[in-house]
Design an enzyme around this catalytic site. Structure first.
Site, PDB file in Angstrom:
ATOM      1  N   ASP A 322      86.996  -7.003-119.450  1.00  0.00           N
ATOM      2  CA  ASP A 322      86.058  -5.901-119.247  1.00  0.00           C
ATOM      3  C   ASP A 322      84.803  -6.157-120.075  1.00  0.00           C
ATOM      4  O   ASP A 322      84.762  -7.043-120.934  1.00  0.00           O
ATOM      5  CB  ASP A 322      86.702  -4.560-119.626  1.00  0.00           C
ATOM      6  CG  ASP A 322      86.090  -3.390-118.873  1.00  0.00           C
ATOM      7  OD1 ASP A 322      84.963  -3.524-118.350  1.00  0.00           O
ATOM      8  OD2 ASP A 322      86.732  -2.325-118.807  1.00  0.00           O
ATOM      9  N   GLU A 517      82.847   7.054-119.285  1.00  0.00           N
ATOM     10  CA  GLU A 517      83.589   6.448-120.385  1.00  0.00           C
ATOM     11  C   GLU A 517      83.574   7.334-121.630  1.00  0.00           C
ATOM     12  O   GLU A 517      83.812   8.540-121.545  1.00  0.00           O
ATOM     13  CB  GLU A 517      83.068   5.025-120.644  1.00  0.00           C
ATOM     14  CG  GLU A 517      83.244   4.117-119.412  1.00  0.00           C
ATOM     15  CD  GLU A 517      82.920   2.667-119.675  1.00  0.00           C
ATOM     16  OE1 GLU A 517      83.309   2.142-120.732  1.00  0.00           O
ATOM     17  OE2 GLU A 517      82.286   2.039-118.805  1.00  0.00           O
TER      18      GLU A 517
END
Length: 836
Positions: A322, A517
């Site tokens: 990621d 997020e």
């Protein structure tokens, strides 16, 4: 704007103009510790010499992945294992290096512009010495959400409420079809996280708390993506939604829970692995590793479980890291982190700005024996295998590709999304049968979520944190749907507060701000708390004061906390989650064209103390309907949303201005050649572009108005003691504002204006201002003309004004300010890097 900066800066520093806006970017760049990388390169490895007759990819198309890998040099293999961000490279860079993939966004553009962007890099890749086609990756998590006029489906939490396997498959098919129109063939989706703590900012990306539901819906969606011609990516491996509150990843910005530590038993781990086994069995081609930790071990270095995918679970695709996440694992240097992550089994590194460094580390590590060439060959074979099976070697420019639709946002696809919205709605209460709304009812619609594309679509829509504008092309808001189909429903819609007393029912639309997020991590889950929409409290009070029956629609990415006293004031309550682009799905159900079928995908807690316990207010699976006697009325025929007419900012129109992007601590504006490493203690302040007009309307001085109109605000960062702000001026408009009789506007002219402006302000507010020598300075490799205003004789309290003319149309204005020792102008200037 000044009013925005007023939230950041001390009173004596409130002398700058303009607003604070825009976009996403890269990850923190630490000190390079790959010593002597260029001189310690590995010995060249033996590669099979090929003779090419025509484009190289045509020859590769006849070869196996293993044969292709054997024909590549070590350097070419390493390039396949890294993934830069699109805004950090050029087509020339791609031709020189032939990277395996590119990701992220170039802005809010339509499918044709996307295809042109992707194809430009693809042509460079196939023209390179290696000639391996690349694959473009994007987070299309609820439709092709970075494309204008695409269909934006409900986020996963709403799909979990609908729990419709066939519709999940259709979402995959449609997303694939619209992504192919953009030539983006790799979708970083589905997210198969189990959401167990609603304080997590990524809760809405999860289908809910039930693993069986997550497995069923995510595999159906993955099959849809694959059948539609895309490469799917299950994420984030694994337990990203099981992390404990308070264990969020260390460092700035603050993460209360995101990227934290999941503390699980072997039995719990086995249950989570079953979700990924189902993805593998469904044919998922790639898997992304989680930022989080499992029992104290960062997943990006957790070789035991990464290799389990390959060695025990039958995964034959490739594994991608990621965004910048390997930089948060153990290791004394970046070199150590790259080597550890590759040896742990990660095949491609999403290193958005350190890709070349990572590539060279891989090459050198093979030479030193710290990474085996066998490990590299395995990684690259897997990458090329996925590309070949996706048909990229057969048709890299997608010249023979077929799609079901020729444009994004078709009526047929919007009807599917509308159906999913209908099924995702959860009826929490319906006292006195206020719903469905009866024919002849006068409905007053109010609340900040009623007419907000931002709130309705949430994060990952046109931008990482969500749209910066209330208007998003192709989105029908709740209010717009009621107004557009009011005659069909047989109701009268009122939106004027002065006419509200004539209504029979109040439709109160409340919601959360858009976030992504860790920006959504919160210890305050109240609907009226820190992440609630501005205006929630006022709208609730207004609705209550009218004394009418109240139907409340909650537009949020999680089951927010609601005070019982407030809840009791409402007759009907509908949880809408984040429905996406089709507001008609809400109006249809509320007006009786369809029944409620949605059920809560996770427990709804009444207090923070109940989280992760067996106690809750409403259990998972709760949801009311209209009852056995309900008969739906005819649904009005859906019509396409009228084209969104967004008047271009005159300051931007006709220029080459491109907005900068900010993510993970780094802001980049490639057009202006700026790269800013934003300090950890600075907040990012995105603003609504509508604020510019509102602020201009508040001004009275004609020159100040003209300067403000000439201004483009790109980004603002800061805290109460310091700030960094990036603006652009339209030089033609600035010339008309300041020097209409001159032939051109200079940096000197712009700085002179600010001296005059500050002098007038200091006289009015009673503070002293002094200047040192105006001089030329180099910032990030570019020359600026700089003025510094010091306040009340204090060299720690100042504002710096730096001007640089970029081209005939635009001038860049860097503004930084401090009221703190040690934060010198040189400190701020050192934060800028030259874009290579």
């Amino acid at each position: 704007m000044k009013k925005a900066l007023a939230l950041l800066l001390p009173l004596t520093l409130l002398v700058s103009t303009m607003s604070c806006a825009e976009k996403n970017k890269t990850s923190e760049k630490s000190e390079t510790e790959t010593t002597n990388a260029s001189t310690s390169a590995a010995e060249p490895t033996t590669s099979t010499e090929l003779e090419f007759d025509g484009p190289k990819y045509e020859t590769y198309a006849t070869m196996t992945p293993e044969e292709i890998v054997a024909a590549l040099t070590l350097e070419q293999k390493a390039a396949q294992m890294v993934q830069p961000a699109v805004y950090n490279i050029t087509e020339e860079d791609m031709k020189a290096n032939d990277y395996g993939s590119i990701l992220s966004t170039v802005g809010c553009i339509d499918s044709d512009a996307w295809a042109e962007t992707v194809d430009g890099f693809q042509q460079a890749a196939i023209d390179s010495e290696a000639g391996i086609p690349y694959i473009y990756g994007q987070d299309d998590v609820h439709g092709v959400n970075y494309c204008r006029d695409a269909v934006y489906f409900p986020h996963n939490i709403g799909q979990g409420a609908a729990n419709d396997e066939e519709l999940a498959y259709q979402v995959g098919l449609i997303t694939a079809d619209e992504a192919k129109l953009c030539h983006m063939l790799w979708n970083f989706s589905p997210c198969v996280a189990q959401s167990v703590d609603p304080r997590w900012g990524r809760t809405y990306e999860s289908y809910g708390s039930d693993l069986e539901t997550i497995t069923k819906l995510s595999t159906a969606y993955t099959k849809g993506l694959i059948d539609g011609g895309l490469v799917a990516c299950a994420k984030h491996f694994f337990a990203d939604g099981n992390v404990l509150y308070g264990t969020g990843e260390e460092g700035a910005p603050l993460k209360r829970i995101d990227r934290g530590d999941a503390q699980l038993t072997d039995a719990e781990i086995e249950e989570l692995l079953k979700v990924y086994q189902a993805q593998i069995d469904a044919g998922v081609q790639t898997i992304m590793i989680s930022h989080s930790s499992l029992n104290g071990v960062k997943m990006h270095e957790n070789k035991e479980y990464i290799m389990k995918l390959k060695d025990e679970m039958g995964f034959e695709g490739f594994i991608v890291s990621d965004w910048g996440s390997i930089q948060h694992i153990s290791g004394d240097s970046y070199k150590d982190q790259v080597i550890t992550s590759i040896n742990a089994g990660i095949d491609m590194l999403m290193e958005t700005d350190r890709y070349d460094e990572a590539k060279q580390i891989i090459v050198d590590a093979v030479g030193s024996g710290e990474i085996t060439e066998e490990r590299v060959n395995d990684a690259v074979t897997r990458i090329i295998k996925v590309k070949k099976e996706a048909g990229i070697f057969d048709d890299p420019l997608l010249e023979t590709m077929t799609t079901e639709k020729t444009v994004t946002g078709s009526l047929e696809y919007r009807k599917v999304a509308e159906k999913l919205v209908e099924e995702s709605l959860v009826l929490l209460k319906n006292e006195n049968n206020v719903l469905p709304l009866k024919k002849g009812t006068k409905v007053y619609i109010t609340g900040p979520a009623a007419n907000s594309c931002q709130a309705q679509c949430g994060g990952w829509t046109m931008d990482w944190n969500g749209s910066t504008s209330k208007d998003v092309p192709g989105v029908t808001t709740i209010q717009e749907a009621f107004e557009r189909y009011a005659e069909d429903y047989g109701i009268e819609v009122i939106t004027d507060s002065e006419q509200a007393d004539k209504a029979d029912v109040v439709l109160l639309c409340l919601g959360e701000q858009n976030y992504a997020e860790w920006n959504g991590d919160t210890e305050d889950m109240s609907l009226f708390g820190t992440l609630g929409l501005n205006g929630n409290k006022e709208a609730r009070a207004e609705a209550k004061a009218l004394g009418k029956p109240i139907v409340t629609c909650i537009v949020a990415g999680r089951n927010v906390l609601i005070n019982k006293r407030v809840y009791d004031d409402w007759d009907s309550v509908v949880m809408c989650y984040l429905p996406g682009s089709e507001g008609k799905g809400i109006s249809d159900v509320l007006c009786g064209c369809a029944d409620f079928t949605g059920k809560l995908p996770s427990p709804w807690y009444s207090s923070l103390d109940q989280i992760r316990t067996d106690n809750c207010w409403l259990e998972r699976g709760y949801g009311l309907n209209y009852g056995d006697g309900f008969k739906p009325v005819d649904e009005p025929e859906t019509i396409l949303d009228p084209p969104t007419v967004v008047e271009p900012d005159p300051a931007i129109e006709g220029t080459n201005y491109t907005a900068g992007l900010f993510k993970d601590g780094v802001y980049v504006n490639e057009y202006a050649g700026i790269k800013l490493n934003v300090p950890d203690n600075h907040n990012y302040f995105p603003t609504d572009p509508d604020e510019k007009e509102e602020y201009i309307a508040s001004l009275t001085d004609e020159t100040e108005i003209a300067v403000e109109k000439a201004t483009i605000t790109d980004a603002c960062f800061g805290n109460p003691k310091e700030g960094i702000h990036i603006f652009f001026y339209n030089t033609h408009m600035l010339l008309d504002a300041l020097k209409p009789d001159n032939g051109e506007i200079t940096e000197e002219d712009a700085l002179d204006y600010y001296r005059e402006y500050i002098a007038a302000l200091s006289k009015k507010q009673g503070f002293q201002v002094d200047y040192k020598e105006r001089k030329k300075v180099t910032i990030g490799g570019h020359e600026y003309l700089r003025d510094i205003a010091y306040y009340d004789g204090d060299e720690n309290s100042y504002e710096a004004f730096c001007m640089r003319k970029i081209d005939d149309d635009l001038m860049l204005f860097l503004h930084y300010t401090a009221n703190e020792p040690k934060k010198t102008p040189e400190y701020f200037e050192s934060l800028f890097e030259e874009i290579k």
